[in-house]
Enzyme design. Structure first.
Site, PDB file in Angstrom:
ATOM      1  N   TYR A 143       0.859  -1.188   0.000  1.00  0.00           N
ATOM      2  CA  TYR A 143       0.000   0.000   0.000  1.00  0.00           C
ATOM      3  C   TYR A 143       0.886   1.226   0.000  1.00  0.00           C
ATOM      4  O   TYR A 143       1.810   1.324   0.815  1.00  0.00           O
ATOM      5  CB  TYR A 143      -0.901  -0.003   1.247  1.00  0.00           C
ATOM      6  CG  TYR A 143      -1.815   1.202   1.367  1.00  0.00           C
ATOM      7  CD1 TYR A 143      -1.609   2.168   2.353  1.00  0.00           C
ATOM      8  CD2 TYR A 143      -2.899   1.384   0.501  1.00  0.00           C
ATOM      9  CE1 TYR A 143      -2.444   3.268   2.474  1.00  0.00           C
ATOM     10  CE2 TYR A 143      -3.743   2.487   0.618  1.00  0.00           C
ATOM     11  CZ  TYR A 143      -3.502   3.424   1.604  1.00  0.00           C
ATOM     12  OH  TYR A 143      -4.335   4.522   1.720  1.00  0.00           O
ATOM     13  N   ASP A 238       9.370   3.039  -0.501  1.00  0.00           N
ATOM     14  CA  ASP A 238       8.300   3.683   0.276  1.00  0.00           C
ATOM     15  C   ASP A 238       8.573   3.366   1.751  1.00  0.00           C
ATOM     16  O   ASP A 238       8.215   2.291   2.239  1.00  0.00           O
ATOM     17  CB  ASP A 238       6.934   3.165  -0.169  1.00  0.00           C
ATOM     18  CG  ASP A 238       5.816   3.805   0.629  1.00  0.00           C
ATOM     19  OD1 ASP A 238       4.643   3.580   0.296  1.00  0.00           O
ATOM     20  OD2 ASP A 238       6.119   4.522   1.618  1.00  0.00           O
ATOM     21  N   LYS A 266       4.306   9.695   8.616  1.00  0.00           N
ATOM     22  CA  LYS A 266       4.196   9.157   9.980  1.00  0.00           C
ATOM     23  C   LYS A 266       5.250   9.706  10.951  1.00  0.00           C
ATOM     24  O   LYS A 266       5.144  10.847  11.413  1.00  0.00           O
ATOM     25  CB  LYS A 266       4.219   7.628   9.902  1.00  0.00           C
ATOM     26  CG  LYS A 266       3.035   7.087   9.050  1.00  0.00           C
ATOM     27  CD  LYS A 266       2.990   5.596   9.005  1.00  0.00           C
ATOM     28  CE  LYS A 266       2.028   5.084   7.957  1.00  0.00           C
ATOM     29  NZ  LYS A 266       0.638   5.036   8.403  1.00  0.00           N
TER      30      LYS A 266
HETATM   31  P1  KE4 Z   1      -0.921   8.438   4.398  1.00  0.00           P
HETATM   32  O1  KE4 Z   1      -1.424   9.129   3.153  1.00  0.00           O
HETATM   33  O2  KE4 Z   1      -2.004   7.599   5.074  1.00  0.00           O
HETATM   34  O3  KE4 Z   1      -0.215   9.397   5.373  1.00  0.00           O
HETATM   35  O4  KE4 Z   1       0.235   7.429   3.973  1.00  0.00           O
HETATM   36  C1  KE4 Z   1      -0.047   6.484   2.981  1.00  0.00           C
HETATM   37  C2  KE4 Z   1       0.932   5.317   3.093  1.00  0.00           C
HETATM   38  C3  KE4 Z   1       1.973   5.237   2.190  1.00  0.00           C
HETATM   39  N1  KE4 Z   1       2.881   4.230   2.248  1.00  0.00           N
HETATM   40  C4  KE4 Z   1       2.795   3.277   3.214  1.00  0.00           C
HETATM   41  C5  KE4 Z   1       3.815   2.182   3.253  1.00  0.00           C
HETATM   42  C6  KE4 Z   1       1.745   3.317   4.167  1.00  0.00           C
HETATM   43  O5  KE4 Z   1       1.665   2.348   5.117  1.00  0.00           O
HETATM   44  C7  KE4 Z   1       0.804   4.358   4.116  1.00  0.00           C
HETATM   45  C8  KE4 Z   1      -0.359   4.458   5.090  1.00  0.00           C
HETATM   46  N2  KE4 Z   1      -0.434   3.419   6.073  1.00  0.00           N
HETATM   47  C9  KE4 Z   1      -1.777   3.090   6.525  1.00  0.00           C
HETATM   48  C10 KE4 Z   1      -1.671   1.968   7.570  1.00  0.00           C
HETATM   49  N3  KE4 Z   1      -1.054   0.797   7.095  1.00  0.00           N
HETATM   50  C11 KE4 Z   1      -2.483   4.278   7.072  1.00  0.00           C
HETATM   51  C12 KE4 Z   1      -3.678   3.957   7.933  1.00  0.00           C
HETATM   52  C13 KE4 Z   1      -4.952   4.442   7.283  1.00  0.00           C
HETATM   53  O6  KE4 Z   1      -5.068   4.377   6.046  1.00  0.00           O
HETATM   54  O7  KE4 Z   1      -5.837   4.869   8.060  1.00  0.00           O
END
Ligand code: KE4
Length: 422
Positions: A143, A238, A266
């Site tokens: 993801y 990533d 994060k």
């Molecule tokens: P955000 O746009 O949610 O800040 O980041 C996206 C993203 C990008 N790359 C990786 C490897 C990520 O894990 C994420 C977002 N992680 C999820 C949890 N696995 C966010 C939680 C959610 O979507 O509420």
């Protein structure tokens, strides 16, 4: 008697889609009502009924120091008093970009954004511009945020809710997204043999955390580096989750790989909305206004988020990552022994991360992650939460320890696991 969370969840659903501002929080796949959280301190969360939880979600990664860390809180409070956003450069942006650059040898320049999604979306645009190619190769179950190109067989909330793709993403967009199973270099090589001269970049979670925790097999990451560069493509790591978590220099520092671009989120925001992308100057200098690849953001680099991120990464510089890893590994091993007495289970772990798959066989990609028994995960989740243990409500997520988790927290969690029935 309804809990306050149940009452609030009903209210929330009348005004917010699904009652949440991010799907995985809705706890739908574990048939549970999300706990509405009032506050957090250290390794603990407290819901609106003042029920205490030991937190292994940590806001999906940012809270590696624990909630309301005094130094981070003080930095935010001090900065707030001076104003929260000016839409103009501030010294804090230079300081955080420098901390990131100094921690990640592959990085020469950094651009701040406001989320991991913005970071990966921008890094892909930059890679496409630098290579004059359109295609991107991602891995099934990884993801990279919710930008259109990445919503093809993605992990995290899409896997949790069994949403293979997403309506609203034009077919022609995902036609440029090539897919391979994680840890499958042969398929990557095959795709590059066929279309290598059209592939702008490989984007990969160097440690996959969004299909549950799946470790890169020996040689996988180096193989990606070699294949990408043999075909004039870029390698994008990533590190939104693994940045400053897999080690102080992320997964790339741990595995000794030198990606062309890296994305962050994060932890570098210390709990405030921040993302970043960075890499070799030869690429980053293409980003506007120095270059012609447009990328922008009203709140990018705002002082409050910079202050929170700076306080966090500066404190992390002095923290004992090896000790945290040893404690996590020891905890994961004990948890595995407890659960394995009841049902087949796999509990991969690395750094401060672990996840729980109720399956006989080791999990090496999304297909094997999907074989895990979801009904058992739901039973596990519910019974642990009832005992005040706050786990991610999906086996397609990764559990995390903070530097604030105590031995007593871990012992209490193991004691709770001993009582779980399947
Ligand atoms: P955000 O746009 O949610 O800040 O980041 C996206 C993203 C990008 N790359 C990786 C490897 C990520 O894990 C994420 C977002 N992680 C999820 C949890 N696995 C966010 C939680 C959610 O979507 O509420």
């Amino acid at each position: 008697m309804q809990t306050t969370s149940e009452t609030l969840f009903k209210q929330a659903q009348s005004v917010i889609p699904g009652g949440v501002n991010s799907p995985v929080r809705a706890c739908r796949n574990v048939q549970s009502t999300p706990a509405f959280i009032a506050k957090g301190y250290g390794s603990h969360l407290f819901d609106v009924d003042n029920r205490a939880y030991i937190d292994f979600v940590l806001s999906w990664g940012p809270m590696i120091l624990g909630h309301a860390d005094p130094e981070v809180t003080e930095a935010i409070q001090r900065t707030t008093a001076l104003g929260t956003s000016f839409g103009a450069p501030s010294p804090l942006e230079i300081e955080l970009a420098t901390e990131v650059r100094d921690a990640f040898p592959s990085i020469e320049m950094v651009r701040m954004v406001n989320s991991g999604t913005e970071a990966t979306m921008s890094a892909l645009r930059l890679a496409r511009a630098c290579t004059k190619r359109d295609k991107v190769l991602k891995f099934i179950g990884c993801y990279h945020g919710h930008a259109d190109p990445f919503l093809a067989q993605a992990g995290s909330g899409l896997a949790t809710l069994s949403i293979p793709g997403t309506p609203g993403v034009p077919a022609h967009v995902v036609e440029d997204t090539l897919l391979a199973p994680y840890n499958d270099l042969a398929t990557v090589e095959e795709l590059f043999q066929k279309e290598g001269d059209a592939i702008a970049a490989i984007i990969v979670e160097p440690i996959a955390c969004n299909m549950g925790l799946v470790l890169p097999s020996e040689g996988f990451l180096k193989g990606l580096y070699d294949i990408a560069h043999a075909h004039g493509s870029l390698l994008i790591f990533d590190e939104v989750i693994t940045g400053f978590r897999a080690s102080y220099s992320g997964a790339q520092g741990r595995f000794g790989i030198d990606p062309d671009l890296t994305t962050f989120g994060k932890i570098i925001g210390g709990g405030l909305p921040v993302g970043a992308f960075g890499g070799k100057a030869q690429y980053m200098k293409r980003v506007a206004p120095e270059g012609d690849v447009y990328q922008a953001g009203t709140l990018s680099g705002n002082p409050l988020a910079m202050a929170a991120g700076l306080a966090t990464v500066r404190k992390l510089r002095g923290m004992d990552y090896d000790l945290l890893e040893k404690r996590t590994a020891n905890f994961a091993l004990k948890l595995r022994d407890i659960l394995a007495e009841k049902v087949p289970v796999q509990i991969p772990t690395i750094a401060s991360m672990f996840s729980v798959f109720f399956t006989e066989d080791p999990v090496t990609d999304f297909a094997s992650a999907q074989k895990a028994n979801q009904a058992r995960f739901t039973l596990f989740y519910k019974q642990m939460r009832a005992q005040g243990i706050y786990l991610a409500p999906s086996s397609f997520e990764t559990g995390m320890l903070s530097f604030a988790h105590s031995d007593a927290d871990l012992e209490r969690t193991l004691a709770a696991a001993r009582t779980v029935c399947f």
